[in-house]
Design a protein around this motif. Structure first.
Motif, PDB file in Angstrom:
ATOM      1  N   GLY A 138       0.847  -1.185   0.000  1.00  0.00           N
ATOM      2  CA  GLY A 138       0.000   0.000   0.000  1.00  0.00           C
ATOM      3  C   GLY A 138       0.882   1.234   0.000  1.00  0.00           C
ATOM      4  O   GLY A 138       1.773   1.374   0.848  1.00  0.00           O
ATOM      5  N   PHE A 139       0.665   2.110  -0.980  1.00  0.00           N
ATOM      6  CA  PHE A 139       1.503   3.289  -1.156  1.00  0.00           C
ATOM      7  C   PHE A 139       0.689   4.571  -1.025  1.00  0.00           C
ATOM      8  O   PHE A 139      -0.328   4.721  -1.713  1.00  0.00           O
ATOM      9  CB  PHE A 139       2.133   3.307  -2.557  1.00  0.00           C
ATOM     10  CG  PHE A 139       3.064   2.166  -2.832  1.00  0.00           C
ATOM     11  CD1 PHE A 139       4.384   2.208  -2.418  1.00  0.00           C
ATOM     12  CD2 PHE A 139       2.628   1.050  -3.525  1.00  0.00           C
ATOM     13  CE1 PHE A 139       5.252   1.168  -2.696  1.00  0.00           C
ATOM     14  CE2 PHE A 139       3.486   0.001  -3.808  1.00  0.00           C
ATOM     15  CZ  PHE A 139       4.801   0.059  -3.387  1.00  0.00           C
ATOM     16  N   PRO A 140       1.157   5.521  -0.207  1.00  0.00           N
ATOM     17  CA  PRO A 140       0.547   6.849  -0.249  1.00  0.00           C
ATOM     18  C   PRO A 140       0.694   7.395  -1.678  1.00  0.00           C
ATOM     19  O   PRO A 140       1.621   7.009  -2.407  1.00  0.00           O
ATOM     20  CB  PRO A 140       1.386   7.670   0.733  1.00  0.00           C
ATOM     21  CG  PRO A 140       2.108   6.681   1.568  1.00  0.00           C
ATOM     22  CD  PRO A 140       2.269   5.450   0.729  1.00  0.00           C
ATOM     23  N   MET A 141      -0.183   8.277  -2.086  1.00  0.00           N
ATOM     24  CA  MET A 141      -0.171   8.766  -3.470  1.00  0.00           C
ATOM     25  C   MET A 141       1.182   9.360  -3.846  1.00  0.00           C
ATOM     26  O   MET A 141       1.658   9.141  -4.962  1.00  0.00           O
ATOM     27  CB  MET A 141      -1.293   9.777  -3.695  1.00  0.00           C
ATOM     28  CG  MET A 141      -2.684   9.176  -3.529  1.00  0.00           C
ATOM     29  SD  MET A 141      -2.976   7.672  -4.504  1.00  0.00           S
ATOM     30  CE  MET A 141      -3.414   8.377  -6.060  1.00  0.00           C
ATOM     31  N   GLU A 142       1.811  10.066  -2.934  1.00  0.00           N
ATOM     32  CA  GLU A 142       3.113  10.671  -3.220  1.00  0.00           C
ATOM     33  C   GLU A 142       4.166   9.604  -3.530  1.00  0.00           C
ATOM     34  O   GLU A 142       4.943   9.730  -4.476  1.00  0.00           O
ATOM     35  CB  GLU A 142       3.546  11.517  -2.027  1.00  0.00           C
ATOM     36  CG  GLU A 142       4.783  12.336  -2.259  1.00  0.00           C
ATOM     37  CD  GLU A 142       5.079  13.224  -1.064  1.00  0.00           C
ATOM     38  OE1 GLU A 142       6.151  13.037  -0.453  1.00  0.00           O
ATOM     39  OE2 GLU A 142       4.233  14.082  -0.740  1.00  0.00           O
ATOM     40  N   SER A 143       4.194   8.546  -2.749  1.00  0.00           N
ATOM     41  CA  SER A 143       5.135   7.445  -3.000  1.00  0.00           C
ATOM     42  C   SER A 143       4.803   6.734  -4.301  1.00  0.00           C
ATOM     43  O   SER A 143       5.689   6.348  -5.062  1.00  0.00           O
ATOM     44  CB  SER A 143       5.112   6.439  -1.852  1.00  0.00           C
ATOM     45  OG  SER A 143       5.571   7.022  -0.666  1.00  0.00           O
ATOM     46  N   TRP A 144       3.503   6.546  -4.556  1.00  0.00           N
ATOM     47  CA  TRP A 144       3.067   5.881  -5.790  1.00  0.00           C
ATOM     48  C   TRP A 144       3.540   6.669  -7.014  1.00  0.00           C
ATOM     49  O   TRP A 144       3.997   6.087  -7.995  1.00  0.00           O
ATOM     50  CB  TRP A 144       1.554   5.717  -5.795  1.00  0.00           C
ATOM     51  CG  TRP A 144       1.033   5.057  -7.014  1.00  0.00           C
ATOM     52  CD1 TRP A 144       0.324   5.637  -8.026  1.00  0.00           C
ATOM     53  CD2 TRP A 144       1.166   3.670  -7.382  1.00  0.00           C
ATOM     54  NE1 TRP A 144       0.020   4.703  -8.993  1.00  0.00           N
ATOM     55  CE2 TRP A 144       0.518   3.498  -8.614  1.00  0.00           C
ATOM     56  CE3 TRP A 144       1.768   2.581  -6.769  1.00  0.00           C
ATOM     57  CZ2 TRP A 144       0.463   2.264  -9.260  1.00  0.00           C
ATOM     58  CZ3 TRP A 144       1.714   1.340  -7.414  1.00  0.00           C
ATOM     59  CH2 TRP A 144       1.062   1.197  -8.641  1.00  0.00           C
ATOM     60  N   ASP A 145       3.436   7.985  -6.952  1.00  0.00           N
ATOM     61  CA  ASP A 145       3.889   8.812  -8.074  1.00  0.00           C
ATOM     62  C   ASP A 145       5.368   8.590  -8.341  1.00  0.00           C
ATOM     63  O   ASP A 145       5.791   8.485  -9.500  1.00  0.00           O
ATOM     64  CB  ASP A 145       3.610  10.295  -7.798  1.00  0.00           C
ATOM     65  CG  ASP A 145       2.125  10.628  -7.792  1.00  0.00           C
ATOM     66  OD1 ASP A 145       1.323   9.823  -8.323  1.00  0.00           O
ATOM     67  OD2 ASP A 145       1.765  11.692  -7.248  1.00  0.00           O
ATOM     68  N   GLY A 146       6.168   8.490  -7.292  1.00  0.00           N
ATOM     69  CA  GLY A 146       7.597   8.237  -7.461  1.00  0.00           C
ATOM     70  C   GLY A 146       7.871   6.868  -8.067  1.00  0.00           C
ATOM     71  O   GLY A 146       8.761   6.719  -8.913  1.00  0.00           O
ATOM     72  N   ILE A 147       7.111   5.864  -7.647  1.00  0.00           N
ATOM     73  CA  ILE A 147       7.287   4.519  -8.204  1.00  0.00           C
ATOM     74  C   ILE A 147       6.911   4.495  -9.683  1.00  0.00           C
ATOM     75  O   ILE A 147       7.608   3.891 -10.494  1.00  0.00           O
ATOM     76  CB  ILE A 147       6.458   3.496  -7.396  1.00  0.00           C
ATOM     77  CG1 ILE A 147       7.125   3.287  -6.053  1.00  0.00           C
ATOM     78  CG2 ILE A 147       6.300   2.177  -8.145  1.00  0.00           C
ATOM     79  CD1 ILE A 147       6.314   2.526  -5.072  1.00  0.00           C
ATOM     80  N   GLN A 148       5.832   5.181 -10.021  1.00  0.00           N
ATOM     81  CA  GLN A 148       5.428   5.240 -11.425  1.00  0.00           C
ATOM     82  C   GLN A 148       6.527   5.856 -12.297  1.00  0.00           C
ATOM     83  O   GLN A 148       6.785   5.378 -13.400  1.00  0.00           O
ATOM     84  CB  GLN A 148       4.139   6.054 -11.583  1.00  0.00           C
ATOM     85  CG  GLN A 148       2.915   5.323 -11.126  1.00  0.00           C
ATOM     86  CD  GLN A 148       1.674   6.064 -11.537  1.00  0.00           C
ATOM     87  OE1 GLN A 148       1.130   5.779 -12.592  1.00  0.00           O
ATOM     88  NE2 GLN A 148       1.235   7.011 -10.718  1.00  0.00           N
ATOM     89  N   GLU A 149       7.151   6.892 -11.792  1.00  0.00           N
ATOM     90  CA  GLU A 149       8.236   7.527 -12.555  1.00  0.00           C
ATOM     91  C   GLU A 149       9.380   6.541 -12.776  1.00  0.00           C
ATOM     92  O   GLU A 149       9.945   6.485 -13.867  1.00  0.00           O
ATOM     93  CB  GLU A 149       8.735   8.785 -11.839  1.00  0.00           C
ATOM     94  CG  GLU A 149       7.762   9.941 -11.908  1.00  0.00           C
ATOM     95  CD  GLU A 149       7.354  10.301 -13.331  1.00  0.00           C
ATOM     96  OE1 GLU A 149       8.237  10.397 -14.215  1.00  0.00           O
ATOM     97  OE2 GLU A 149       6.140  10.479 -13.570  1.00  0.00           O
ATOM     98  N   LYS A 150       9.713   5.763 -11.753  1.00  0.00           N
ATOM     99  CA  LYS A 150      10.785   4.774 -11.900  1.00  0.00           C
ATOM    100  C   LYS A 150      10.383   3.665 -12.866  1.00  0.00           C
ATOM    101  O   LYS A 150      11.191   3.212 -13.685  1.00  0.00           O
ATOM    102  CB  LYS A 150      11.162   4.187 -10.541  1.00  0.00           C
ATOM    103  CG  LYS A 150      11.877   5.178  -9.648  1.00  0.00           C
ATOM    104  CD  LYS A 150      12.176   4.581  -8.290  1.00  0.00           C
ATOM    105  CE  LYS A 150      12.818   5.621  -7.393  1.00  0.00           C
ATOM    106  NZ  LYS A 150      13.058   5.113  -6.042  1.00  0.00           N
TER     107      LYS A 150
END
Length: 143
Positions: free
Chosen positions: A42-54
């Motif tokens: 489970g990822f907070p939206m901010e962390s999810w955005d970073g993962i998507q970029e990677k």
């Protein structure tokens, strides 16, 4: 920072109470998807955005990169914390993590992990037995 271990039950409708300690860091909406080792991430939206970029940087020509992205994204779902502090997990994620009723919600810095209690107990027992060996290998990562 998301830290700690909490035991909760999932009801027959797939609702799981998020530990109060995690709610502020996770926010009202966050992403849950398949994780590694048989748990859910489970990822907070901010962390999810970073993962998507990677993940966008992974080479499309690499078969493993395509497979990982497909598997990771295809199960991803945005969940909302209701007034009682619960989220509703989709059936496919409940089945993936083999959660019957009891589960553990674990804080792991920038994400949570949701485990079936049985799988978490097995993992924790094995990790405890090998903790010193695992700690030695962490030196290679600068810890």
């Amino acid at each position: 920072m998301l830290i700690g271990e909490f035991q909760h039950n999932i009801d027959t409708k797939g609702r799981l109470i998020m530990p109060a300690k995690f709610r502020n860091d996770l926010g009202h909406h966050f992403i849950v998807t398949r994780g590694l080792d048989g748990c859910l991430f489970g990822f907070p939206m901010e962390s999810w955005d970073g993962i998507q970029e990677k993940l966008k940087q992974l080479p499309l020509a690499k078969k493993d990169a395509r497979a990982f992205s497909r598997f990771f994204y295809s199960a991803a779902t945005e969940v909302e914390v209701d007034k009682q502090g619960r989220i509703n997990l989709p059936q496919n994620l409940i089945e993936f993590a083999k959660i019957d009723k009891e589960c553990r919600v674990i804080g792991v810095a920038d994400r949570i992990e949701i485990w079936s209690s049985e799988k978490w107990d097995q993992f924790a027992e094995q990790a405890e037995e090998n903790f010193e060996d695992i700690a030695e290998t962490m030196i290679d990562f600068g810890l």
